[in-house]
Design a protein around this motif. Structure first.
Motif, PDB file in Angstrom:
ATOM      1  N   ILE A   1      47.939  39.500  38.188  1.00  0.00           N
ATOM      2  CA  ILE A   1      46.975  38.606  38.833  1.00  0.00           C
ATOM      3  C   ILE A   1      46.743  37.358  37.988  1.00  0.00           C
ATOM      4  O   ILE A   1      46.630  36.249  38.516  1.00  0.00           O
ATOM      5  CB  ILE A   1      45.671  39.384  39.096  1.00  0.00           C
ATOM      6  CG1 ILE A   1      45.969  40.442  40.157  1.00  0.00           C
ATOM      7  CG2 ILE A   1      44.557  38.463  39.537  1.00  0.00           C
ATOM      8  CD1 ILE A   1      44.813  41.275  40.547  1.00  0.00           C
TER       9      ILE A   1
ATOM     10  N   THR B   1      50.242  35.295  48.972  1.00  0.00           N
ATOM     11  CA  THR B   1      50.587  36.308  47.978  1.00  0.00           C
ATOM     12  C   THR B   1      49.425  37.249  47.708  1.00  0.00           C
ATOM     13  O   THR B   1      49.610  38.447  47.603  1.00  0.00           O
ATOM     14  CB  THR B   1      51.016  35.658  46.656  1.00  0.00           C
ATOM     15  OG1 THR B   1      50.230  34.494  46.460  1.00  0.00           O
ATOM     16  CG2 THR B   1      52.473  35.323  46.669  1.00  0.00           C
ATOM     17  N   PHE B   2      48.190  36.695  47.598  1.00  0.00           N
ATOM     18  CA  PHE B   2      47.065  37.551  47.258  1.00  0.00           C
ATOM     19  C   PHE B   2      46.538  38.230  48.509  1.00  0.00           C
ATOM     20  O   PHE B   2      46.287  37.589  49.513  1.00  0.00           O
ATOM     21  CB  PHE B   2      45.959  36.744  46.582  1.00  0.00           C
ATOM     22  CG  PHE B   2      45.023  37.614  45.794  1.00  0.00           C
ATOM     23  CD1 PHE B   2      45.357  37.993  44.513  1.00  0.00           C
ATOM     24  CD2 PHE B   2      43.853  38.065  46.354  1.00  0.00           C
ATOM     25  CE1 PHE B   2      44.512  38.814  43.785  1.00  0.00           C
ATOM     26  CE2 PHE B   2      43.004  38.901  45.633  1.00  0.00           C
ATOM     27  CZ  PHE B   2      43.337  39.267  44.351  1.00  0.00           C
TER      28      PHE B   2
ATOM     29  N   VAL C   1      49.536  46.051  43.835  1.00  0.00           N
ATOM     30  CA  VAL C   1      48.973  45.758  42.510  1.00  0.00           C
ATOM     31  C   VAL C   1      47.466  45.950  42.551  1.00  0.00           C
ATOM     32  O   VAL C   1      46.873  46.664  41.730  1.00  0.00           O
ATOM     33  CB  VAL C   1      49.319  44.317  42.066  1.00  0.00           C
ATOM     34  CG1 VAL C   1      48.516  43.941  40.828  1.00  0.00           C
ATOM     35  CG2 VAL C   1      50.807  44.175  41.788  1.00  0.00           C
TER      36      VAL C   1
ATOM     37  N   ARG D   1      54.659  44.640  41.204  1.00  0.00           N
ATOM     38  CA  ARG D   1      54.799  43.214  40.993  1.00  0.00           C
ATOM     39  C   ARG D   1      56.275  42.842  40.816  1.00  0.00           C
ATOM     40  O   ARG D   1      56.775  41.889  41.419  1.00  0.00           O
ATOM     41  CB  ARG D   1      54.026  42.772  39.759  1.00  0.00           C
ATOM     42  CG  ARG D   1      54.188  41.301  39.575  1.00  0.00           C
ATOM     43  CD  ARG D   1      53.510  40.708  38.406  1.00  0.00           C
ATOM     44  NE  ARG D   1      53.974  39.331  38.324  1.00  0.00           N
ATOM     45  CZ  ARG D   1      54.992  38.955  37.574  1.00  0.00           C
ATOM     46  NH1 ARG D   1      55.611  39.839  36.828  1.00  0.00           N
ATOM     47  NH2 ARG D   1      55.387  37.702  37.571  1.00  0.00           N
TER      48      ARG D   1
ATOM     49  N   TYR E   1      51.652  42.352  45.967  1.00  0.00           N
ATOM     50  CA  TYR E   1      50.342  42.229  45.346  1.00  0.00           C
ATOM     51  C   TYR E   1      49.300  43.138  45.980  1.00  0.00           C
ATOM     52  O   TYR E   1      48.298  43.477  45.354  1.00  0.00           O
ATOM     53  CB  TYR E   1      49.863  40.773  45.339  1.00  0.00           C
ATOM     54  CG  TYR E   1      50.415  40.016  44.164  1.00  0.00           C
ATOM     55  CD1 TYR E   1      49.785  40.108  42.925  1.00  0.00           C
ATOM     56  CD2 TYR E   1      51.570  39.258  44.262  1.00  0.00           C
ATOM     57  CE1 TYR E   1      50.298  39.459  41.822  1.00  0.00           C
ATOM     58  CE2 TYR E   1      52.098  38.605  43.171  1.00  0.00           C
ATOM     59  CZ  TYR E   1      51.456  38.708  41.948  1.00  0.00           C
ATOM     60  OH  TYR E   1      51.960  38.077  40.860  1.00  0.00           O
TER      61      TYR E   1
ATOM     62  N   ILE F   1      48.869  35.914  36.099  1.00  0.00           N
ATOM     63  CA  ILE F   1      50.020  35.021  36.285  1.00  0.00           C
ATOM     64  C   ILE F   1      49.932  34.326  37.634  1.00  0.00           C
ATOM     65  O   ILE F   1      50.176  33.122  37.757  1.00  0.00           O
ATOM     66  CB  ILE F   1      51.341  35.810  36.169  1.00  0.00           C
ATOM     67  CG1 ILE F   1      51.496  36.342  34.746  1.00  0.00           C
ATOM     68  CG2 ILE F   1      52.529  34.929  36.531  1.00  0.00           C
ATOM     69  CD1 ILE F   1      52.694  37.239  34.565  1.00  0.00           C
ATOM     70  N   LEU F   2      49.535  35.107  38.647  1.00  0.00           N
ATOM     71  CA  LEU F   2      49.426  34.549  39.991  1.00  0.00           C
ATOM     72  C   LEU F   2      48.427  33.396  40.024  1.00  0.00           C
ATOM     73  O   LEU F   2      48.664  32.359  40.645  1.00  0.00           O
ATOM     74  CB  LEU F   2      49.000  35.659  40.960  1.00  0.00           C
ATOM     75  CG  LEU F   2      48.842  35.273  42.421  1.00  0.00           C
ATOM     76  CD1 LEU F   2      50.189  34.918  43.016  1.00  0.00           C
ATOM     77  CD2 LEU F   2      48.226  36.422  43.213  1.00  0.00           C
ATOM     78  N   TRP F   3      47.305  33.584  39.345  1.00  0.00           N
ATOM     79  CA  TRP F   3      46.245  32.571  39.410  1.00  0.00           C
ATOM     80  C   TRP F   3      46.447  31.425  38.429  1.00  0.00           C
ATOM     81  O   TRP F   3      46.086  30.295  38.694  1.00  0.00           O
ATOM     82  CB  TRP F   3      44.881  33.220  39.134  1.00  0.00           C
ATOM     83  CG  TRP F   3      44.373  34.012  40.304  1.00  0.00           C
ATOM     84  CD1 TRP F   3      44.879  34.004  41.573  1.00  0.00           C
ATOM     85  CD2 TRP F   3      43.283  34.930  40.314  1.00  0.00           C
ATOM     86  NE1 TRP F   3      44.167  34.861  42.359  1.00  0.00           N
ATOM     87  CE2 TRP F   3      43.171  35.443  41.625  1.00  0.00           C
ATOM     88  CE3 TRP F   3      42.363  35.370  39.348  1.00  0.00           C
ATOM     89  CZ2 TRP F   3      42.197  36.360  41.991  1.00  0.00           C
ATOM     90  CZ3 TRP F   3      41.395  36.292  39.713  1.00  0.00           C
ATOM     91  CH2 TRP F   3      41.327  36.778  41.024  1.00  0.00           C
TER      92      TRP F   3
ATOM     93  N   ILE G   1      44.880  48.631  40.750  1.00  0.00           N
ATOM     94  CA  ILE G   1      43.720  48.254  39.934  1.00  0.00           C
ATOM     95  C   ILE G   1      42.476  48.992  40.416  1.00  0.00           C
ATOM     96  O   ILE G   1      41.724  49.569  39.627  1.00  0.00           O
ATOM     97  CB  ILE G   1      43.512  46.725  39.989  1.00  0.00           C
ATOM     98  CG1 ILE G   1      44.628  46.028  39.201  1.00  0.00           C
ATOM     99  CG2 ILE G   1      42.153  46.336  39.455  1.00  0.00           C
ATOM    100  CD1 ILE G   1      44.533  44.539  39.198  1.00  0.00           C
TER     101      ILE G   1
END
Lengths: 273, 258, 263
Positions: free
Chosen positions: C117, B36-37, B223, B214, B220, C119-121, B227
C-alpha cells in the motif's frame, strides 16, 4: 466565651436553627444532601439526609469512623461530586463545581511532583505580575517554614514538609474557605501536633472558614469550634458537639478530657484498651 | 440506568465509527477513481474468493500454527533464562548487554542467516518468530522477578523459608502478574513478525498472501483482505491472552485504586 | 539506576562482566562457524574487515545518515499526530470508546504488510519508507499517550480544577507534566520499534540505508560479511538511540522520583 462547662448536644434534625449567640453570617448551608451510587450491581447509599450549617470564620470538624461518608460529604461541598439529592449553598450561591475561592487540601499526595516548592506555591498565582508573585511565594515559603527548600522537588521533602507545602499552596491564593481531608493522617505524632498548632495560628491570623475531615477524636477536640459526629452505612449526622474551649487548648485539662470522653462514647469506643 | 447506557455505548460507538470509516473508505476510493485500490465491497468479495478456494482457513491455520510454535519455543528458552537472570545478578550482567544488542535487530535482518541455517522451509519461518519473541520475553521475565519488593523476600525469609521455598512461595507468585503481561506483549510481537517470517519461501499463510497477492497480478483486494485478517486475528489473540490476566491468582496486581 | 555508594571495585567488576558477555558472544559465534564450517556465514574478523571496507568506500556514513533521516521523520510525524490524538482519546471517555478498538486493531498489523500500500500511494524512494516507519510508531504512541493520561492520579486533576484551570490550562499545566514519565517511557520504546522497522522500510527500492545495505549485500553477490556488518551497526545504533533518549528523559524528569530504568 462562656465559661460554663457544658457542651450543646443537638440531634441532627435540630441543627438548622442557628444558635442565637452567633451573629456571624452563614457561610455554608447544606440541605438534604444524599449520595448514592451503584457498585457492582448494588445500589449503595453513602450519605443520607445531611443538613449542616457553617458560619463565616468557623472551624468545623467532620468526625466519624472510616467509611461513614465524611470524605464524600467534603467532596460534595468542594464541588467534585454532585449529590443525588439536596443542595449545597455557599454565600447563598449553589455550588456547581470546584472554585479557587475554596481550596481542597488533600493528604500530602496532592502536591505536584513535577514542580518545585516555589512552583507548587505559585501554582494558583499565574495571573499576578512576576514581582508580586515572587513576594507572595516568599511570604508563604516563610510562613510554612520551608525557607532554604524553594528549589527542592517534593520527592526531596519529608511527609510533614510536603503537607505544609500543600497548605501553603492553598493559602497563597487567599481562599475564604479551606477543606482538609484527613490531611494530617499520614504524619507522625509529633509532626501532626505541630501542624495542628500551625493550622490554628493560620486560622486566627488569616480568618478562614475551615472544614476538616478526621477520624481522630483528639484532633477534633483540639481544633474545632464544633464537631459534627457522623455514623456509618448510610452516613448520617449523629450529633453535633460544640467545643466551648478557648485557644490555646490545654490537652490535659479536665474539660478537654470531658469532651474527649463524650465523643468516645458517641462513637461507641471503649475507654479501656 | 447509567451503567447499562455505558455498556450500550461501548458496543454502539465503535460500530458506528466502524461504519463511518467504511463509508469514508468507500467514498475516497470512488472519488479518486482509482482502479488499483479496492473498495470495502471488493475486499469482502476477495475474502469470499479465498474462502471458496479453501485458502482462507488454510492460511489462517498455517500462520497461527507457525506463530504458536515459534512462540512456545521462545517461552521454553526465554522464561527460565529470564527468571534465572532476575535471580542471579552476575548472569544478568553478562547476558544483559548481549540481549540489548541483539534486540534492536529486525527479524528481517535475520532472514538471510535463517535461510543459511535452516534452508528455505517452514523451520526458517518458525525460527524467525522464535528469535523475535525471545529477547523481549527474556527481558520481561527478568524484570518481573526484579520487581518483587525486597520486603516480601525478607518476610519470607523471616518465616524460615529456604531458597527453593522462597522461590516457589514468594518470588514466583509475586512475579507472575508481571511475567504474564510480558508474555502477552511478546506474543503480540510474535504475531507482528508473521508477515516478515512468511516472506521466506513458504507458500501459505497470511503474510504470504499479502506478498503473493501484490506480486502476482497486483490483487490489492487480497492485500487489504490479508491486512484486515491479520489485524482482527491479532486483536482476538490479544483478548484471549488478556483473559489469563483475570485469573484469580494474579488479579490482585491489576486492581486499580479508584 | 546505579545504586548509591556501590564500591568502585564492584562497579569495575560489573563492567568487566558486561564486557565479558559481549566477548563471549563473539567467541561463541567464531567457534560455531569454525566447527560447522558453514561456507557463507562470515566469521567476526571478516565482519570487521567488511566494516572497514564500507568505511574506506565512504558509503558507511551515507547509509547510517539515510536510515537515521527516515527514522527521524517517520517518528516525529507519528509523535505529532499520536500525542494529541492519544490525549484526546484518554481524556474523553466517549472518544476513547469510539476509536480505541480501531487503534487496537491496527496494532498487530506488521509494517511489512503495509509495504504494497505504501508503494501504491507514495511510489518509491524516501516517502514510502518514512510512511512505513510513521505507521509502525503511530499505534504504540497513541496507546501510550492514552494510557498516560488515564493514569494521571485524580488528585492532581481535582487540585487543578480547584485552582480554576480551564481545559487548555488543565492539559498544559497538569495532564502533560503529570503524564510525562509514562510518555517518555513510551517514546523510548517506540523509538526502538521505529528503528526496528527501518530494515523493512528500506526494502522498498531505495538505494541507501542500513536496511538497503543488508538486502543489497545479500542479493548482489552473497556478501554475508556485509549483511552481518549491517546487523551489527543496526544493533549498536539502536542501543545508542535508546541510551540517548533515556538520558534525555532523565534530564526532563530531574528531581522527580525516577521512572523504572532497565540496566
Amino acid at each position: 466565651m462562656s465559661s460554663v462547662a457544658t457542651a450543646r448536644l443537638l440531634p441532627a434534625e435540630e441543627t438548622t436553627p442557628a444558635p442565637c449567640a452567633d451573629t456571624r453570617p452563614v457561610k455554608l448551608r447544606v440541605t438534604g444532601v444524599s449520595v448514592s451510587f451503584r457498585m457492582e450491581g448494588v445500589q449503595r447509599t453513602v450519605l443520607e439526609g445531611i443538613n449542616l450549617e457553617c458560619r463565616e470564620g468557623e472551624f468545623i470538624c467532620l468526625l466519624g469512623p472510616s467509611g461513614c461518608g465524611k470524605s464524600t460529604l467534603l467532596n460534595v461541598i468542594g464541588g467534585f461530586l454532585t449529590p443525588t439529592q439536596g443542595q449545597v449553598l455557599i454565600d447563598g450561591q449553589p455550588v456547581t463545581g470546584p472554585d479557587p475561592r475554596r481550596i481542597f487540601v488533600f493528604q500530602e499526595r496532592g502536591v505536584f511532583p513535577w514542580l518545585t516548592v516555589e512552583g507548587n506555591i505559585g501554582f494558583g498565582l499565574q495571573h499576578l505580575p512576576a514581582e508580586q508573585r515572587r513576594q507572595r511565594i516568599a511570604h508563604y515559603v516563610e510562613m510554612v517554614g520551608l525557607r532554604g527548600f524553594e528549589r527542592a522537588y517534593p520527592s526531596e521533602l519529608s511527609g510533614g514538609m510536603k503537607q505544609r507545602l500543600e497548605v501553603a499552596r492553598a493559602l497563597a491564593v487567599n481562599p475564604d474557605m479551606l477543606y482538609l481531608d484527613e490531611s494530617f493522617g499520614a504524619l507522625d505524632y509529633i509532626t501532626r501536633h505541630t501542624m495542628r498548632r500551625e493550622l490554628l495560628r493560620l486560622w486566627t491570623t488569616e480568618k478562614k472558614t475551615i472544614l476538616f475531615v478526621t477520624h481522630d477524636i483528639d484532633e477534633s477536640v483540639q481544633l474545632a469550634d464544633r464537631v459534627v459526629v457522623m455514623s456509618a452505612r448510610p452516613g448520617r449526622i449523629q450529633r453535633v458537639v460544640d467545643i466551648d474551649l478557648p485557644h490555646p487548648r490545654d490537652i490535659s485539662a479536665p474539660r478537654y478530657l470531658q469532651y474527649r470522653d463524650e465523643l468516645l462514647d458517641e462513637l461507641g469506643v471503649a475507654h479501656k484498651v | 440506568m447509567r451503567p447499562s447506557r455505558k455498556t450500550l455505548e461501548t458496543l454502539l460507538l465503535p460500530t458506528l465509527t466502524g461504519l463511518l470509516l467504511l463509508l469514508l473508505w468507500h467514498g475516497a476510493v470512488r472519488l479518486s477513481k482509482t482502479t488499483t485500490f479496492p473498495t470495502p465491497w471488493q475486499v469482502l468479495r476477495g475474502m469470499e474468493e479465498l474462502a471458496s478456494q479453501g485458502r482462507l482457513t488454510g492460511y489462517i491455520r498455517d500462520s497461527i500454527h507457525r506463530v504458536v510454535t515459534g512462540y512456545l519455543l521462545a517461552v521454553a528458552v526465554g522464561l527460565p533464562a529470564g527468571l534465572f537472570m532476575g535471580l542471579h545478578a552476575p548472569t544478568a550482567r553478562v547476558l544483559g548487554p548481549v540481549i540489548q544488542l541483539l534486540r534492536p535487530i529486525s527479524p528481517l535482518a535475520w532472514i538471510p542467516v535463517s535461510i543459511i541455517l535452516f534452508g528455505v522451509a517452514n523451520t526458517a519461518t518458525v525460527f524467525l518468530i522464535f528469535l523475535a519473541s525471545l529477547f523481549p520475553l527474556t527481558l520481561a521475565a527478568m524484570n518481573a522477578v526484579r520487581s518483587v519488593p525486597a520486603i516480601y523476600l525478607r518476610a519470607g525469609q523471616n518465616f524460615g523459608l529456604g531458597r527453593v521455598a522462597l522461590l516457589r512461595r514468594v518470588i514466583l507468585p509475586a512475579a507472575l502478574p508481571y511475567a504474564l503481561t510480558g508474555l502477552r506483549l511478546s506474543f503480540g510481537i510474535a504475531w507482528l513478525v508473521v508477515v516478515a517470517a512468511e516472506m521466506i519461501g513458504v507458500d501459505s499463510g497470511l503474510g504470504y498472501l499479502i506478498i503473493d497477492a501484490r506480486n502476482a497480478g497486483k490483487r490489492y483486494d487480497l492485500v487489504v483482505a490479508g491486512i484486515l485478517l491479520i489485524g482482527s486475528i491479532g486483536l482476538g489473540l490479544d483478548v484471549l491472552m488478556r483473559r489469563l490476566e483475570r485469573a484469580r491468582s494474579v488479579r490482585w496486581a491489576y486492581h486499580r485504586e479508584t | 539506576m546505579m545504586k548509591l555508594g556501590r564500591p568502585s571495585w564492584l562497579q569495575t567488576r560489573d563492567a568487566a562482566r558486561s564486557a565479558g558477555g559481549l566477548v563471549l558472544l563473539v567467541l561463541a559465534w567464531d567457534l560455531a562457524l569454525y566447527l560447522s564450517a558453514a561456507p557463507l556465514l562470515p566469521r567476526p574478523w571478516q565482519v570487521v574487515l567488511g566494516l572497514a571496507e564500507l568505511l574506506t568506500r565512504g558509503v558507511l556514513l551515507k547509509h547510517i545518515a539515510a536510515s537515521l533521516f527516515r527514522v527521524t521523520w517517520g517518528f516525529l510525524l507519528a509523535v505529532g499526530l499520536a500525542i494529541p490524538l492519544g490525549f484526546a482519546l484518554g481524556w474523553n471517555a466517549r472518544a476513547g470508546r469510539a476509536l480505541g478498538p480501531f487503534v487496537q486493531f491496527l496494532r498487530p498489523i506488521s509494517p511489512l504488510a503495509w509495504i504494497p500500500i505504501a508503494i501504491l500511494w507514495f511510489g518509491v524512494g524516501d516517502p514510502p519508507a518514512v510512511f512505513i516507519i510513521f505507521l509502525a510508531s503511530l499505534t504504540p504512541l497513541v496507546l501510550t499517550a492514552m494510557n498516560a493520561v488515564r493514569n494521571v492520579p485524580a488528585v492532581y486533576v481535582n487540585a487543578g480544577q480547584n485552582f480554576g484551570l480551564g481545559t487548555r490550562e488543565l492539559f498544559l499545566r497538569i495532564l502533560l507534566p503529570a503524564s510525562l514519565p509514562d510518555l517518555l517511557a513510551g517514546l523510548r520504546l517506540t523509538l526502538g520499534i521505529a528503528w526496528l522497522v527501518v530494515v523493512a522500510a528500506e526494502m522498498i527500492a531505495v538505494n541507501s540505508g542500513l536496511g538497503f545495505l543488508i538486502v543489497d549485500s545479500r542479493n548482489a553477490g552473497n556478501r554475508y560479511d556485509l549483511v552481518v556488518a549491517g546487523m551489527v551497526l543496526i544493533g549498536l545504533i539502536g542501543l545508542l538511540l535508546d541510551w540517548t533518549i533515556s538520558r534525555l528523559a532523565r534530564g526532563f524528569l530531574r528531581g522527580r522520583d525516577m521512572i523504572g530504568d532497565t540496566p
